[in-house]
Design an enzyme around this catalytic site. Structure first.
Site, PDB file in Angstrom:
ATOM      1  N   LYS B 127     107.223  41.530 -11.627  1.00 15.62           N
ATOM      2  CA  LYS B 127     108.491  41.880 -11.566  1.00 15.62           C
ATOM      3  C   LYS B 127     109.304  40.430 -11.642  1.00 15.62           C
ATOM      4  O   LYS B 127     110.276  40.143 -12.168  1.00 15.62           O
ATOM      5  CB  LYS B 127     109.263  42.770 -10.487  1.00 15.62           C
ATOM      6  CG  LYS B 127     108.736  44.077 -10.781  1.00 15.62           C
ATOM      7  CD  LYS B 127     109.026  45.012  -9.361  1.00 15.62           C
ATOM      8  CE  LYS B 127     108.495  46.298  -9.875  1.00 15.62           C
ATOM      9  NZ  LYS B 127     108.142  47.155  -8.733  1.00 15.62           N
ATOM     10  N   GLN B 171     109.718  47.608  -2.761  1.00 14.23           N
ATOM     11  CA  GLN B 171     108.368  48.034  -2.966  1.00 14.23           C
ATOM     12  C   GLN B 171     107.747  49.195  -2.290  1.00 14.23           C
ATOM     13  O   GLN B 171     107.697  49.157  -1.151  1.00 14.23           O
ATOM     14  CB  GLN B 171     107.435  46.639  -3.230  1.00 14.23           C
ATOM     15  CG  GLN B 171     106.100  47.019  -4.024  1.00 14.23           C
ATOM     16  CD  GLN B 171     106.230  47.249  -5.356  1.00 14.23           C
ATOM     17  OE1 GLN B 171     107.053  46.798  -5.974  1.00 14.23           O
ATOM     18  NE2 GLN B 171     105.639  48.373  -5.814  1.00 14.23           N
ATOM     19  N   ASP B 194     116.549  51.194  -8.853  1.00 15.45           N
ATOM     20  CA  ASP B 194     115.315  52.298  -9.110  1.00 15.45           C
ATOM     21  C   ASP B 194     115.967  53.716  -9.506  1.00 15.45           C
ATOM     22  O   ASP B 194     115.318  54.580  -9.863  1.00 15.45           O
ATOM     23  CB  ASP B 194     114.722  52.262  -7.875  1.00 15.45           C
ATOM     24  CG  ASP B 194     113.118  51.450  -7.963  1.00 15.45           C
ATOM     25  OD1 ASP B 194     112.897  51.358  -9.083  1.00 15.45           O
ATOM     26  OD2 ASP B 194     112.547  51.164  -6.965  1.00 15.45           O
TER      27      ASP B 194
END
Lengths: 367, 367
Positions: B127, B171, B194
């Site tokens: 990422k 995460q 997200d």
């Protein structure tokens, strides 16, 4: 094709249809759809008054249902929403009495009505009456059609901060000059007994989350299934209609209980075929007699949310109410079915009372 | 049945299966399921490297795809997620440059990693690298496995209040002693790139509402369909798996675009039958080679989200990655299919970059 006259859905074996979503809580006068001819089986034959249900501690026994109220050749058990709703109201009343006696707490429901729509006034009156019957205090604000959005928001804010109010309900539809989303969003999520707040719907969709409130009508549908011991897990289900207030949350609820769900809507090209695969059908599209007997899998359980007025010159009111499902056909194919009226309809207010009670208990941290 | 060895799903024509949901972002090592025998068609035959896509202003032209990379008798067009993701990253990079030049704004993405799981570290590294490549500033916090929940919340709070951070990503999975819901809920909804906040999911489910962010993987699936001009409206779709991060939001997205969607899950009794009716199949159940060729309707479009390691003694790593769909069989039945790897996988990070860019533009009110 849709003549607008009282019609017999049994007289036409197939039809080309398009589903239309219904909008808001109050639906426009719907004409019969996919049905031709004149009436042959008046709804009075489908009355559930003679139908006896046996209730027990865990639910309703389907096997104990009399078939006296069914049409000729009908095999379906009639799911008597009126009787179940009565039982729920009694359960709520008993718990409300306990709360008052043991803790001095009286659940309160506030309803805000804007404008003077006759149907909305009737709904609000019914809600008020139902509250009184079970011992819930009802608070009501009636605002004129042309009040400002700010005035509505002000009243919501007062109820949000009032500790004697545990549920707040804004009667829909609102006048067009108001932003419905703004108004609904302003209701405190802890008092959103309608369960329409996106946060609630999100929690309904997400595994591992629990919504504070489940919207009343789909909750009522599920309760009818539960109290009749209808197995949901592993079953195929079709939900007809994807409205925010019924179809979509009903689909999420069925999936939460491990049904395999297909949502049929206005863009579905083969609704009959999909519905015919379903063990459980929840119809909430607001189209009179859309679902024909030939659409159903033999033995399916049918929950008909539709309450559609169709013209009826023989009725004193000039119309009568029918469901989305062609009852006369469906009751010969289905294993169980809700009538209209007297099926899902009475469950909605019962669930509203139940949600208000739940809210009061949660706010006061009472088990 | 599930030997754990590299297997050829083409060798067994039918199998009794149960779907299992995958949990969290990192899945356990999955054994091949419903497949017997030894490998006959190694995945190298399915490489998409030789496949040429023609891109135009509106999307990818399916008709221009070479079949050079397909297996013998394969008729499916390979949907090259790697190539599409590359194009998206270029689009994002160009827009990021414009933001910097015209407004002096640099989008920022913060990633919080707790613990030292190798797979999570790899994801975070990728990422970070991807951010750098497109000009997004990446911020990283690495916390030890045994830090407290409060420490994580403190860092989230700092990022919530930092105007140079436009997206925050925690995460997953988090260590077991932490409450994942608490932590995810603490991310400001305006920076929840997200899209997992229940409010976002609720807005995705509700008609007339728009989520601030669409979860990256399902958004990537939809983007692959869009950029290949695959019609969704009016089509039957099957989503296999109902996880919060892929299956459920993918089903909501398909329904928003007027597909008729059935969600197949671990309690579905006849998954093959349902999938066989679908024009579009999105599989996200995390079971290697679950979906056989015989499960597919000829001409179906298959989006395979699964990335399942299966043992492979011939591979230097001892395993190789396969999808939920038995590719060797499916590419002979489907009209288009995503390979694994190189299908949906690269799209997830591309969508994360895109969501971060969108967030920066929204926060700074830039069109």
């Amino acid at each position: 094709m849709a003549s607008g006259l009282l019609s017999d859905c049994a007289s036409s074996s197939s039809c080309s249809i398009r589903l239309h979503q219904f909008k808001g809580k109050s639906r426009a006068f719907a004409r019969p759809f996919g049905c031709n001819g004149s009436i042959s089986l008046p709804l009075r034959n489908l009355s559930v008054k003679n139908c006896t249900f046996a209730s027990n501690s865990t639910g309703w026994s389907l096997s104990a249902v009399s078939s006296a109220a069914m049409t000729d050749n009908a095999s379906a058990i009639i799911i008597d929403g009126k009787a179940v709703a009565k039982q729920i109201r009694e359960e709520v009343a008993s718990e409300v009495a306990r709360l008052k006696d043991a803790f001095g707490i009286i659940p309160g429901l506030a309803v805000i009505l804007v404008g003077s729509r006759k149907d909305s006034q009737t709904y609000v009156r019914n809600k008020k009456k139902s509250c009184e019957d079970v011992g819930i205090t009802s608070y009501e604000v009636n605002l004129p059609e042309y009040c400002t959005e700010e005035e509505v928001l002000k009243h919501i804010s007062v109820f949000n901060n009032d500790p004697s109010v545990h549920g707040i309900l804004v009667q829909l539809p609102l006048p067009r000059h108001m932003n419905e989303q703004n108004i609904l969003n302003s209701v405190s999520i802890e008092k959103d007994v309608d369960g329409f707040n996106p946060l609630n719907i999100g929690c309904l969709a997400l595994q591992g989350r629990e919504p504070l409130f489940v919207p009343c009508t789909p909750k009522g549908c599920m309760d009818l299934l539960h109290r009749h011991n209808i197995e949901i897990k592993g079953k195929r289900a079709a939900v007809i209609g994807r409205s925010n207030i019924v179809g979509m949350p009903a689909a999420l609820l069925l999936q939460r209980e491990n049904a395999t769900v297909t949502v049929v809507h206005s863009r579905t090209s083969n609704p009959e075929e999909i519905v015919r695969q379903a063990d459980i059908v929840i119809s909430a599209c607001g189209i009179a007699n859309l679902v024909r007997g030939s659409w159903l899998k033999p033995g399916a359980v049918v929950i008909d949310v539709g309450i559609n007025p169709v013209e009826d010159p023989e009725s004193p009111r000039g119309y009568r109410l029918v469901g989305d499902v062609c009852y006369e056909e469906a009751c010969k194919i289905a294993s169980a079915i809700t009538p209209v009226p007297g099926g899902v309809g009475p469950m909605t207010i019962a669930m509203l009372l139940s949600n208000t009670l739940t809210s009061a208990k949660r706010i006061h941290n009472i088990k």
